[in-house]
Design a protein around this motif. Structure first.
Motif, PDB file in Angstrom:
ATOM      1  N   ILE A  46       0.844  -1.196   0.000  1.00  0.00           N
ATOM      2  CA  ILE A  46       0.000   0.000   0.000  1.00  0.00           C
ATOM      3  C   ILE A  46       0.876   1.242   0.000  1.00  0.00           C
ATOM      4  CG2 ILE A  46      -1.693   1.299   1.367  1.00  0.00           C
ATOM      5  CD1 ILE A  46      -2.645  -1.454   2.444  1.00  0.00           C
ATOM      6  N   ASP A  50      -3.140   5.844  -1.733  1.00  0.00           N
ATOM      7  CA  ASP A  50      -3.976   4.729  -2.157  1.00  0.00           C
ATOM      8  C   ASP A  50      -5.276   4.729  -1.354  1.00  0.00           C
ATOM      9  OD1 ASP A  50      -2.293   3.748  -4.091  1.00  0.00           O
ATOM     10  OD2 ASP A  50      -1.472   2.125  -2.863  1.00  0.00           O
ATOM     11  N   SER A 140      -5.890   2.927  -6.649  1.00  0.00           N
ATOM     12  CA  SER A 140      -5.436   4.313  -6.757  1.00  0.00           C
ATOM     13  C   SER A 140      -6.647   5.200  -6.524  1.00  0.00           C
ATOM     14  CB  SER A 140      -4.848   4.581  -8.141  1.00  0.00           C
ATOM     15  OG  SER A 140      -5.865   4.515  -9.132  1.00  0.00           O
TER      16      SER A 140
END
Length: 343
Positions: A46, A50, A140
């Motif tokens: 991560i 994100d 995203s």
């Protein structure tokens, strides 16, 4: 809780318990947070910004559950940012990837530092606030926004279909306005309508399209529906129309009823609570049905409109040219009286 959610939470907690609840062998971060990752994989870690979707169970050291996203019926979704406090888990998320499961322990001594009077008895000194979590999805920001927009479009489409079906199947004949509001007047009145800025006293019953009564100003209706509203004074509510004190569907709809009139407002979600919904009864993109009665209209004092001064309209002078006679020789008149020129 749905069966699949019960199974999921049991498996998640059981996987943690299989490794024991001891802090031995757990990794320690510089801020004192402890963590152990149980299911590592090769998915990308991560990153900052994100958007992650995850399920979690929040517990005390004695395994008392404080909150469960499984019980709530929906996972958590947040954007990963710089950590602002020790309990936001932002320092731990970058260590994880999609489908990872982990146990995270936050020291309560750090949580209640400088606020010992707010420490509850189930968090004694030296204890931890535990999170058992699983990362379900990593996206995203652009991917998350596109997915959310798709879901919103689908829900709006479903709402439009539900509204059309309800209006078509209802014995009440609604009239639609340009905004999408639908209204019906069951008991008309010859008294005046309110204007923007006037105060209106309104009795009402609010329902979802499936018939769930979620609010009312009428005590008998509340009791009949088993609706509990502790401390509620059952009386017409006072609304200054057009001032944004109520949802837009009311601000528009109340102006359509004369004082003493009764009827219904069928309000689409974009004139009600929209994508956010309201409480447990009003889900996102929920159209609402209100039965309303305009009990009284209290006029606001308005300045008298000054009368326009009377204006004298002058008769316009004709600009039509006079046709000249064919001859340019002018004869001397035999009389002193002028003859009119023929056109």
């Amino acid at each position: 809780m749905k069966l699949k959610n019960i199974i999921a939470v049991l498996l998640l907690v059981a996987s943690v318990q299989a490794f024991g609840q001891s802090n031995a062998g757990m990794q320690r971060m510089t801020n004192g947070v402890l963590y152990r990752i149980y299911t590592k994989n090769d998915n990308p870690k991560i990153k900052l910004n994100d958007v992650i979707t995850f399920n979690f169970v929040q517990k005390t050291d004695k395994d008392s559950v404080l909150f469960s996203s499984f019980e709530a019926g929906r996972p958590a979704q947040i954007q990963v940012q710089e950590s602002k406090n020790i309990a936001d888990l932002m320092t731990v998320f970058p260590l994880l990837a999609a489908t990872d499961s982990a146990l995270i322990k936050v020291p309560t001594d750090s949580l209640f530092k400088g606020a010992e009077d707010q420490r509850p008895p189930f968090f004694p000194k030296g204890s931890y606030l535990s999170f058992v979590l699983k990362i379900e999805k990593v996206q995203s920001l652009e991917e998350a926004m596109a997915e959310q927009q798709k879901v919103m479009n689908e829900m709006k489409s479903q709402e439009a279909a539900a509204l059309a079906k309800y209006a078509a199947g209802s014995s009440t004949k609604f009239t639609a306005t340009n905004s999408g509001l639908r209204y019906a007047i069951a008991r008309p009145s010859v008294k005046a309508k309110p204007m923007k800025g006037d105060t209106v006293l309104v009795n009402y019953i609010g329902r979802t399209l499936n018939g769930k009564l979620f609010d009312t100003s009428i005590e008998a209706e509340a009791k009949k529906a088993g609706l509990e509203q502790p401390g509620r004074n059952y009386e017409p509510i006072s609304v200054v129309v057009g001032q944004g004190q109520v949802i837009p569907g009311w601000d528009e709809g109340l102006l359509l009823f004369n004082e003493g009139a009764k009827g219904s407002l069928l309000i689409p979600s974009d004139l009600a609570y929209g994508a956010r919904g309201a409480g447990e009864d009003i889900a996102p993109f929920s159209p609402l049905l209100f039965d309303v009665e305009i009990v009284k209209v209290k006029r606001v004092k308005r300045a008298a409109t000054p009368a326009k001064p009377a204006t004298t309209v002058k008769k316009p002078v004709s600009k039509t040219p006079v046709k000249k006679p064919a001859s340019t020789t002018v004869k001397k008149p035999t009389s002193t009286t002028k003859a009119p020129v023929k056109k």
